[in-house]
Design an enzyme around this catalytic site. Structure first.
Site, PDB file in Angstrom:
ATOM      1  N   ASP A 205      82.032  77.932  89.045  1.00  0.00           N
ATOM      2  CA  ASP A 205      82.666  76.617  89.099  1.00  0.00           C
ATOM      3  C   ASP A 205      83.576  76.472  90.324  1.00  0.00           C
ATOM      4  O   ASP A 205      84.452  77.300  90.537  1.00  0.00           O
ATOM      5  CB  ASP A 205      83.522  76.465  87.816  1.00  0.00           C
ATOM      6  CG  ASP A 205      84.017  75.057  87.613  1.00  0.00           C
ATOM      7  OD1 ASP A 205      83.167  74.159  87.474  1.00  0.00           O
ATOM      8  OD2 ASP A 205      85.233  74.847  87.605  1.00  0.00           O
ATOM      9  N   GLU A 259      78.970  76.551  92.807  1.00  0.00           N
ATOM     10  CA  GLU A 259      79.071  75.096  92.837  1.00  0.00           C
ATOM     11  C   GLU A 259      79.796  74.725  94.126  1.00  0.00           C
ATOM     12  O   GLU A 259      81.009  74.901  94.256  1.00  0.00           O
ATOM     13  CB  GLU A 259      79.842  74.558  91.630  1.00  0.00           C
ATOM     14  CG  GLU A 259      79.824  73.042  91.629  1.00  0.00           C
ATOM     15  CD  GLU A 259      80.882  72.418  90.743  1.00  0.00           C
ATOM     16  OE1 GLU A 259      81.850  73.105  90.404  1.00  0.00           O
ATOM     17  OE2 GLU A 259      80.719  71.235  90.393  1.00  0.00           O
TER      18      GLU A 259
HETATM   19  O1  ISL Z   1      83.023  65.488  91.649  1.00  0.00           O
HETATM   20  C1  ISL Z   1      83.982  65.658  90.948  1.00  0.00           C
HETATM   21  C2  ISL Z   1      85.388  65.468  91.414  1.00  0.00           C
HETATM   22  O2  ISL Z   1      85.743  64.162  91.116  1.00  0.00           O
HETATM   23  C3  ISL Z   1      83.791  66.058  89.572  1.00  0.00           C
HETATM   24  O3  ISL Z   1      82.544  65.602  89.094  1.00  0.00           O
HETATM   25  C4  ISL Z   1      83.861  67.547  89.343  1.00  0.00           C
HETATM   26  O4  ISL Z   1      85.200  67.785  89.088  1.00  0.00           O
HETATM   27  C5  ISL Z   1      83.468  68.449  90.528  1.00  0.00           C
HETATM   28  O5  ISL Z   1      82.110  68.248  90.756  1.00  0.00           O
HETATM   29  C6  ISL Z   1      83.783  69.908  90.153  1.00  0.00           C
HETATM   30  O6  ISL Z   1      83.117  70.175  88.940  1.00  0.00           O
HETATM   31  C7  ISL Z   1      83.438  71.378  88.240  1.00  0.00           C
HETATM   32  O7  ISL Z   1      84.840  71.602  88.126  1.00  0.00           O
HETATM   33  C8  ISL Z   1      85.601  70.736  87.291  1.00  0.00           C
HETATM   34  C9  ISL Z   1      84.930  70.339  85.974  1.00  0.00           C
HETATM   35  O8  ISL Z   1      85.565  69.187  85.447  1.00  0.00           O
HETATM   36  C10 ISL Z   1      83.457  70.043  86.186  1.00  0.00           C
HETATM   37  O9  ISL Z   1      82.832  69.745  84.933  1.00  0.00           O
HETATM   38  C11 ISL Z   1      82.839  71.251  86.843  1.00  0.00           C
HETATM   39  O10 ISL Z   1      81.411  71.096  86.967  1.00  0.00           O
HETATM   40  C12 ISL Z   1      86.886  71.474  86.994  1.00  0.00           C
HETATM   41  O11 ISL Z   1      86.553  72.709  86.393  1.00  0.00           O
END
Ligand code: ISL
Ligand code: CA
Length: 551
Positions: A205, A259
């Site tokens: 993440d 990610e």
């Molecule tokens: O794009 C984004 C920022 O506004 C969000 O969709 C998302 O926070 C970002 O893509 C990072 O996502 C990951 O980390 C976040 C969590 O809320 C997301 O679900 C996760 O995929 C924080 O852990």
């Protein structure tokens, strides 16, 4: 020296990955929340679809401020999802079916209820103080002008110890301090804990965020519009990833997927270069966010989409490998975003979207429900949303944006669109639960559900399953070069994959597509199409995969 010898082909290059958001997959005890026994109960469904790897969104103990992306105990299963025995049974069921499991590693931040943070905030000289990022305020306010993605500043003042702590996301998600070797050792230990249980790797993440900018200087106004590109460019990221590989990952046969929020295609090159020993794959944002500007939905065109596919494909060459996805738990449903979710067209366009995902070069990631063509949800008011990103951003903009404008954008792009429960049947709550679902089930479950589609050879499910099976035996799709043969066409997406030509009609109008002579058509490899010499008739929202001669 980087070794230029190609490594043996790893298993994850040919795998089809399926992402499960456990909260919304299947509830087996009637509390309205999906759980791990629900996943175990559907393993044959996944096997039948052709899934090789499951990516499980966080299953760990959490207060659910951000639905599990705020972890309170990295070695405990969230009580609502079940027990460690349920986890072990689920994993054993996957292994017995020849499927692998990767889990979500959320270590840029923890929950503020994690024992580490509870200790850290007790006092400035607590042994856990430096597990997080504490700073004195500046001129009576936060240490710098960082904004949080879920609204407000990225700093919260802690009365008890008289300092601010950093959180890129919610205040209940304090950022861990990766400068601290103890933090890195804790993460390595928890990774080993799950790898020793038999998981096959991690989706990491927002992993590019773990290295913070030295001195945490203010953002410029330009940087504030998209701070993720600053947060993802810290100086120690590659060191931390290499250390993770040396200390943990190299001792197991794993798939690691970073990610890559805030990472340009070029910067992603280093993260996934197999010679550098960092990550195997990255989840890039260039396509799924091509029509997002902050909280606003803008527009996209097919030529622009095609240009991004080519850019990403080239950025992965020669030592990287792409992920191919068009939705996940943070993005709207792919058929609503890139297809046509009008009831008359939704099935056909979902098949085209899934054909795109499954015929591009890279490892396909299907998101739960995408195999059915599940659509966005018809949100009526802001109260219909669960997502703290929607409510947090609304607090930021409500003084200057009308509620109906904000709602229109949230309806189109809100993350809850992909978090409504899986639609298993046409029955109450779509067969997801016998209780009250934690988030409303899409009313179109009567028309779009797995039970109905499993019985129909013309369904999205049948098409997706057949394409996954065919792809498994097709070297051109798994390894063939990618080349867009008509980047400017406004409605047809036409590309070579080795000896194949993939044609996708991204519109309702029938197209009589003239294939250039350099791609002499020799037959239909998958699907059906009307062919007269080099002209292919593509009905609205249909696709064709053809064999072509030397091209
Ligand atoms: O794009 C984004 C920022 O506004 C969000 O969709 C998302 O926070 C970002 O893509 C990072 O996502 C990951 O980390 C976040 C969590 O809320 C997301 O679900 C996760 O995929 C924080 O852990
Ligand atoms: Ca349940």
């Amino acid at each position: 020296m980087l070794d230029d010898q190609p490594a043996p082909r790893p298993w994850w290059k040919d795998a089809v990955v399926y992402q499960i958001y456990p909260r919304s997959f299947l509830d087996t005890n009637g509390d309205g929340v999906g759980d791990l026994p629900g996943i175990t109960a559907r393993l044959d469904y996944l096997k039948d679809l052709g899934v090789d790897v499951v990516w499980l969104s966080p299953h760990f103990d959490s207060p659910n401020a951000d639905n599990g992306y705020d972890i309170r105990d990295y070695r405990k299963v969230m009580a609502q999802f079940g027990t460690m025995a349920d986890f072990d049974a689920m994993l054993a069921g996957m292994t017995a079916r020849g499927m692998r499991l990767i889990i979500d590693l959320v270590v840029n931040h923890s929950s503020d209820e994690h024992a580490w943070f509870v200790e850290s905030r007790k006092s400035r000289d607590n042994p856990y103080r430096d597990y997080y990022i504490w700073r004195d305020g500046k001129e009576g306010g936060p240490p710098n002008n960082y904004g949080a993605f879920f609204g407000g500043p990225a700093w919260t003042f802690d009365e008890g110890s008289g300092q601010y702590y950093l959180h890129y996301f919610a205040a209940k998600q304090p950022d861990l301090n990766w400068e601290n070797p103890k933090v890195r050792e804790e993460v390595h230990d928890l990774m080993r804990f799950w790898l020793d249980k038999g998981v096959s790797g991690f989706r990491m993440d927002v992993i590019p965020f773990i290295s913070k900018q030295p001195g945490l200087p203010d953002l410029t106004p330009e940087q504030r519009r998209a701070p993720q590109f600053v947060y993802a460019a810290g100086p120690k990221l590659h060191d931390h990833l290499r250390e993770m590989r040396r200390e943990v990952l190299d001792h197991y046969d794993t798939l690691t997927v970073g990610e890559a929020f805030g990472v340009t295609p070029d910067a992603a090159r280093d993260l996934m270069d197999s010679r550098r020993g960092e990550l195997n794959l990255v989840i890039n944002f260039d396509i799924v966010r091509m029509d997002i500007d902050g909280w606003r939905k803008t527009t996209w065109t097919l030529p622009r989409l095609k240009a991004l596919y080519t850019q990403l494909d080239q950025a992965a060459e020669p030592f990287g490998w792409n992920t191919q996805f068009l939705s996940n738990h943070d993005n709207p449903r792919s058929v609503s975003h890139f297809g046509d979710d009008d009831p008359a067209w939704v099935e056909r366009s979902a098949k085209v979207i899934n054909t795109l995902i499954l015929t591009q070069r890279g490892t396909p990631f299907l998101y739960q429900g995408e195999e059915l063509g599940m659509t966005n949800y018809p949100f009526q008011t802001l109260d219909d949303f669960d997502d703290l990103e929607v409510s947090g951003r609304w607090r930021d903009v409500k003084h200057r944006v009308s509620e109906e404008e904000y709602l229109a954008n949230a309806r189109a792009m809100g993350r809850d669109n992909s978090r409504t429960p899986m639609q298993w049947t046409a029955g109450p709550s779509g067969g997801f639960t016998t209780g009250r679902p934690w988030l409303a089930v899409n009313p179109n479950t009567a028309a779009i559900n797995a039970e109905d589609q499993a019985a129909r050879p013309d369904s999205v499910l049948a098409h997706t399953r057949a394409l996954i099976a065919w792809r498994r035996g097709c070297v051109d799709l798994r390894e063939g070069d990618y080349r867009d043969i008509d980047p400017d066409h406004e409605q047809v997406f036409a590309y070579r994959r080795g000896g194949l030509l993939v044609l996708l009609n991204f519109g309702r109008d029938t197209v009589r597509y003239a294939v250039p002579a350099e791609h002499p058509i020799s037959g239909v490899a998958f699907g059906a199409a009307g062919i007269e010499a080099q002209t292919v008739t593509l009905d609205g929202w249909t696709s064709a995969i053809l064999t072509v001669g030397a091209g």
